[in-house]
Design a protein around this motif. Structure first.
Motif, PDB file in Angstrom:
ATOM      1  N   PHE A   1       0.962  -1.384  -0.198  1.00 53.95           N
ATOM      2  CA  PHE A   1       0.093  -0.122  -0.026  1.00 53.95           C
ATOM      3  C   PHE A   1       0.788   1.077   0.161  1.00 53.95           C
ATOM      4  O   PHE A   1       0.549   2.234  -0.615  1.00 53.95           O
ATOM      5  N   SER A   2       1.609   1.310   1.181  1.00 52.29           N
ATOM      6  CA  SER A   2       3.015   2.193   0.781  1.00 52.29           C
ATOM      7  C   SER A   2       3.098   2.454  -0.180  1.00 52.29           C
ATOM      8  O   SER A   2       3.731   4.147  -0.635  1.00 52.29           O
ATOM      9  N   LEU A   3       3.651   1.474  -0.770  1.00 51.06           N
ATOM     10  CA  LEU A   3       4.859   1.644  -2.476  1.00 51.06           C
ATOM     11  C   LEU A   3       3.963   2.360  -3.267  1.00 51.06           C
ATOM     12  O   LEU A   3       4.547   2.656  -4.483  1.00 51.06           O
ATOM     13  N   THR A   4       2.424   1.892  -3.564  1.00 49.43           N
ATOM     14  CA  THR A   4       1.359   1.649  -4.265  1.00 49.43           C
ATOM     15  C   THR A   4       0.758   3.572  -4.133  1.00 49.43           C
ATOM     16  O   THR A   4       0.853   4.398  -5.166  1.00 49.43           O
ATOM     17  N   GLU A   5       1.412   4.087  -3.351  1.00 52.49           N
ATOM     18  CA  GLU A   5       1.331   5.502  -2.590  1.00 52.49           C
ATOM     19  C   GLU A   5       2.538   6.611  -3.232  1.00 52.49           C
ATOM     20  O   GLU A   5       2.195   7.599  -3.849  1.00 52.49           O
TER      21      GLU A   5
ATOM     22  N   PRO B   1      -0.588  -6.055  -8.603  1.00 48.17           N
ATOM     23  CA  PRO B   1      -1.427  -5.623  -7.062  1.00 48.17           C
ATOM     24  C   PRO B   1      -1.180  -4.005  -7.377  1.00 48.17           C
ATOM     25  O   PRO B   1      -2.536  -3.347  -6.270  1.00 48.17           O
ATOM     26  N   VAL B   2      -0.633  -3.903  -7.686  1.00 45.99           N
ATOM     27  CA  VAL B   2      -0.131  -2.238  -7.910  1.00 45.99           C
ATOM     28  C   VAL B   2      -1.480  -1.049  -8.302  1.00 45.99           C
ATOM     29  O   VAL B   2      -2.671  -0.230  -7.367  1.00 45.99           O
ATOM     30  N   ILE B   3      -1.971  -1.935  -9.415  1.00 47.57           N
ATOM     31  CA  ILE B   3      -3.246  -1.313 -10.354  1.00 47.57           C
ATOM     32  C   ILE B   3      -4.341  -1.532  -9.665  1.00 47.57           C
ATOM     33  O   ILE B   3      -5.132  -0.993  -9.124  1.00 47.57           O
ATOM     34  N   ASP B   4      -4.579  -2.824  -8.687  1.00 51.75           N
ATOM     35  CA  ASP B   4      -5.747  -2.807  -7.690  1.00 51.75           C
ATOM     36  C   ASP B   4      -6.159  -2.031  -6.769  1.00 51.75           C
ATOM     37  O   ASP B   4      -7.058  -1.537  -6.586  1.00 51.75           O
ATOM     38  N   ILE B   5      -4.769  -1.526  -5.856  1.00 45.96           N
ATOM     39  CA  ILE B   5      -4.613  -0.872  -4.967  1.00 45.96           C
ATOM     40  C   ILE B   5      -5.070   0.852  -5.408  1.00 45.96           C
ATOM     41  O   ILE B   5      -5.967   1.486  -4.965  1.00 45.96           O
TER      42      ILE B   5
ATOM     43  N   LYS C   1      -1.538   7.797 -20.848  1.00 47.35           N
ATOM     44  CA  LYS C   1      -1.702   7.079 -21.806  1.00 47.35           C
ATOM     45  C   LYS C   1      -2.458   5.136 -21.798  1.00 47.35           C
ATOM     46  O   LYS C   1      -2.335   5.142 -22.411  1.00 47.35           O
ATOM     47  N   LYS C   2      -0.739   4.972 -21.200  1.00 51.79           N
ATOM     48  CA  LYS C   2       0.043   3.500 -21.033  1.00 51.79           C
ATOM     49  C   LYS C   2       0.295   3.119 -19.680  1.00 51.79           C
ATOM     50  O   LYS C   2       1.151   3.479 -19.365  1.00 51.79           O
ATOM     51  N   ILE C   3      -0.327   1.651 -19.947  1.00 52.68           N
ATOM     52  CA  ILE C   3      -0.011   0.885 -19.061  1.00 52.68           C
ATOM     53  C   ILE C   3       0.707  -0.248 -18.900  1.00 52.68           C
ATOM     54  O   ILE C   3      -0.180  -1.644 -19.737  1.00 52.68           O
ATOM     55  N   VAL C   4       1.855  -0.921 -18.566  1.00 52.30           N
ATOM     56  CA  VAL C   4       2.431  -1.575 -19.441  1.00 52.30           C
ATOM     57  C   VAL C   4       2.558  -2.645 -18.591  1.00 52.30           C
ATOM     58  O   VAL C   4       2.783  -2.402 -17.046  1.00 52.30           O
TER      59      VAL C   4
ATOM     60  N   ASP D   1     -10.077  -4.097 -15.522  1.00 51.57           N
ATOM     61  CA  ASP D   1     -10.860  -2.985 -14.696  1.00 51.57           C
ATOM     62  C   ASP D   1     -10.740  -0.876 -14.724  1.00 51.57           C
ATOM     63  O   ASP D   1     -11.387  -0.288 -14.955  1.00 51.57           O
ATOM     64  N   CYS D   2      -8.676  -1.077 -15.479  1.00 46.42           N
ATOM     65  CA  CYS D   2      -8.744  -0.020 -15.192  1.00 46.42           C
ATOM     66  C   CYS D   2      -8.550   0.278 -16.837  1.00 46.42           C
ATOM     67  O   CYS D   2      -8.323   2.039 -16.212  1.00 46.42           O
ATOM     68  N   VAL D   3      -9.086  -0.218 -17.849  1.00 41.48           N
ATOM     69  CA  VAL D   3      -8.811   0.467 -18.696  1.00 41.48           C
ATOM     70  C   VAL D   3      -9.930   1.136 -18.727  1.00 41.48           C
ATOM     71  O   VAL D   3     -10.444   1.419 -18.058  1.00 41.48           O
ATOM     72  N   GLY D   4      -9.696   2.798 -19.536  1.00 45.33           N
ATOM     73  CA  GLY D   4     -10.172   4.161 -19.499  1.00 45.33           C
ATOM     74  C   GLY D   4     -10.909   4.494 -17.672  1.00 45.33           C
ATOM     75  O   GLY D   4     -11.958   6.094 -18.160  1.00 45.33           O
TER      76      GLY D   4
END
Length: 354
Positions: free
Chosen positions: A63-67, A86-90, A101-104, A116-119
């Protein structure tokens, strides 16, 4: 030289073949490599002179990494990012306001839920698949219009130009479309082998041009390749062979679960091996062992009339983790997870398999 990940946890050195690599390049290494699909990306791209076991984004929790990642993205006005699921999920669950624009995603299996993150936080999601021996060999791209029509549990890819992929059984014979098997790779890029390390897969490469990726998956009816994960750790449950990723991928389909690793444990009374699931829940979410077991039964369409098959795939024990211990490349450390499972399971009923 490049170093490859290994199922034996001993890295294999690979001679450089790329034209953009120079013998004049010098990389000083005073500790273990920090991996990203076999390459110390962070340190090299950052102009560093040392490659260490941890990088600047080491955090006390996911969680702290994601922040921290979100803050960097916003502060630096980042448009493209390489992130783990997991970072995208958080980012999604906490509704952290970023837009790319883009996540890889690369180096790990991508599950359908990540679409679910698209858009919402990105316009396009790209799933990349590669090997240290060949570099990037396949990719899949997803935009908003693709999200609702995608039907597989795991993201799929298509080979890049100059690359061929096929799925075979243990004897190297092609399996039918939709059947799981070993993923084999043939590429115009060639490497000369591993330094001081004999391998039957290199012998196969020399004879046939095909290299076993050590990953499992299947071909879809529309010609895509679904990469499901490593085939190592094959479990022998009641005499049947089960790949851990088959159960792991099903468990990860549960909304409450962020990550899962399945390992075999042995019943002391019967001496049979049974699957044990180690799970990490999303923040604020949790589930019971019974609910997880019932979910797996439904996913595999097991009926009450078929209890033996249910025993093969349904975890008999579920162990909860706050976070998984990780290897230096950010993947779940199965040895560390197994050690913690050993501490938590009932020693009168079960024992871990070394």
């Amino acid at each position: 030289m490049r170093a490859s990940e290994s199922d034996t946890w001993l890295a294999k050195m690979i001679s450089p073949q790329s034209e953009d690599e120079s013998e004049d390049d010098i990389l000083y290494n005073d500790r273990k490599f920090s991996w990203s699909a076999g390459y110390p990306h962070w340190e090299i791209f950052g102009g560093g002179t040392r490659v260490v076991a941890t990088d600047a984004l080491t955090s006390s929790s996911l969680f702290s990494l994601t922040e921290a990642v979100a803050e960097i993205i916003k502060r630096e006005k980042v448009t493209h990012a390489v992130l783990i699921q997991p970072v995208i999920d958080i980012l999604m669950k906490e509704q952290i306001a970023i837009k790319l624009k883009k996540i890889v995603i690369l180096g790990t299996v991508g599950f359908r839920s990540v679409l679910d993150c698209v858009g919402k936080i990105c316009d396009e999601l790209v799933n990349m698949y590669g090997m240290v021996e060949f570099g990037t060999i396949a990719a899949g791209s997803y935009r908003v219009n693709d999200v609702n029509t995608y039907k597989h549990k795991v993201l799929s890819v298509k080979p890049l130009p100059g690359v061929e992929l096929k799925v075979t059984d243990d004897n190297g014979h092609l399996v039918p479309v939709g059947d799981r098997g070993l993923i084999q790779v043939r590429s115009q890029k060639r490497f000369t082998g591993y330094l001081n390390h004999a391998s039957r897969w290199v012998d196969q490469l020399v004879r046939t041009g095909w290299l076993n990726s050590s990953d499992g998956g299947y071909i879809t009816t529309d010609g895509f390749m679904v990469i499901e994960g490593r085939i190592n750790g094959l479990m022998d449950v009641f005499g049947l062979k089960v790949y851990p990723f088959q159960v792991e991928n099903a468990i990860k389909g549960m909304k409450a679960i962020s990550n899962a690793v399945v390992i075999p444990i042995r019943e002391k009374e019967t001496k049979f091996c049974v699957p044990c699931a180690a799970v990490v829940y999303h923040p604020g979410s949790e589930n019971t062992t019974q609910n997880i077991q019932e979910y797996i039964r439904e996913e595999f369409a097991f009926t009450k009339e078929n209890p033996i098959m249910a025993s093969v795939y349904v975890p008999q024990v579920v162990v909860k983790f706050k976070t998984f211990p990780q290897t230096s490349n950010g993947k779940p450390d199965r040895h560390g997870i197994a050690a913690e499972v050993k501490r938590q399971i009932d020693p009168k009923k079960y024992e871990c398999i070394e």
